[in-house]
Design a protein around this motif. Structure first.
Motif, PDB file in Angstrom:
ATOM      1  N   SER A  80      -6.214   6.598  -1.494  1.00  0.00           N
ATOM      2  CA  SER A  80      -7.298   6.523  -0.533  1.00  0.00           C
ATOM      3  C   SER A  80      -7.126   5.284   0.334  1.00  0.00           C
ATOM      4  N   THR A  81      -7.568   5.392   1.565  1.00  0.00           N
ATOM      5  CA  THR A  81      -7.468   4.268   2.498  1.00  0.00           C
ATOM      6  C   THR A  81      -8.855   3.692   2.737  1.00  0.00           C
ATOM      7  N   LEU A  82      -8.905   2.526   3.326  1.00  0.00           N
ATOM      8  CA  LEU A  82     -10.176   1.870   3.617  1.00  0.00           C
ATOM      9  C   LEU A  82     -11.015   2.718   4.575  1.00  0.00           C
ATOM     10  N   GLU A 108      -8.122   2.828  13.085  1.00  0.00           N
ATOM     11  CA  GLU A 108      -6.655   2.830  13.076  1.00  0.00           C
ATOM     12  C   GLU A 108      -6.104   1.733  12.159  1.00  0.00           C
ATOM     13  N   ASP A 109      -6.753   0.572  12.145  1.00  0.00           N
ATOM     14  CA  ASP A 109      -6.325  -0.511  11.256  1.00  0.00           C
ATOM     15  C   ASP A 109      -6.728  -0.216   9.819  1.00  0.00           C
ATOM     16  N   ALA A 110      -7.912   0.361   9.630  1.00  0.00           N
ATOM     17  CA  ALA A 110      -8.428   0.631   8.283  1.00  0.00           C
ATOM     18  C   ALA A 110      -7.593   1.674   7.553  1.00  0.00           C
ATOM     19  N   LYS A 111      -6.970   2.585   8.281  1.00  0.00           N
ATOM     20  CA  LYS A 111      -6.177   3.613   7.593  1.00  0.00           C
ATOM     21  C   LYS A 111      -4.832   3.075   7.110  1.00  0.00           C
ATOM     22  N   VAL A 167      -6.334   1.436  -0.779  1.00  0.00           N
ATOM     23  CA  VAL A 167      -7.257   0.814  -1.729  1.00  0.00           C
ATOM     24  C   VAL A 167      -7.389   1.659  -2.984  1.00  0.00           C
ATOM     25  N   GLU A 168      -7.944   1.029  -4.038  1.00  0.00           N
ATOM     26  CA  GLU A 168      -8.244   1.744  -5.289  1.00  0.00           C
ATOM     27  C   GLU A 168      -9.611   1.365  -5.787  1.00  0.00           C
TER      28      GLU A 168
END
Length: 73
Positions: free
Chosen positions: A2-4, A65-68, A72-73
């Motif tokens: 998963s991404t932010l 775009e930066d958050a992807k 994260v876990e």
């Protein structure tokens, strides 16, 4: 993984990895987002951009775009 970008408002996550290359990756890491740090998602704008987070004791706004690029876990 998963991404932010996928994290909901009010959740706390740990950074597993910062993807990306070159200047973009360096800029994200210079903001204090490094492997192992804890991120609290404070707010998400109605259309999802930007995302307001709390990292290392300060507030920061990131584009989707930066958050992807932040795994994260």
């Amino acid at each position: 993984m998963s991404t932010l970008k996928d994290i909901k408002c009010g959740q706390t996550v740990n950074v597993k990895k910062v993807d990306g290359e070159g200047a973009i990756r360096r800029r994200i890491m210079d903001m204090g987002i490094t492997r192992g740090c804890e991120i609290f998602v404070r707010k998400v704008a109605p259309f999802g951009d930007p995302i307001e987070i709390n990292v290392r004791g300060y507030e920061l706004s990131l584009r989707k775009e930066d958050a992807k690029m932040i795994i994260v876990e």
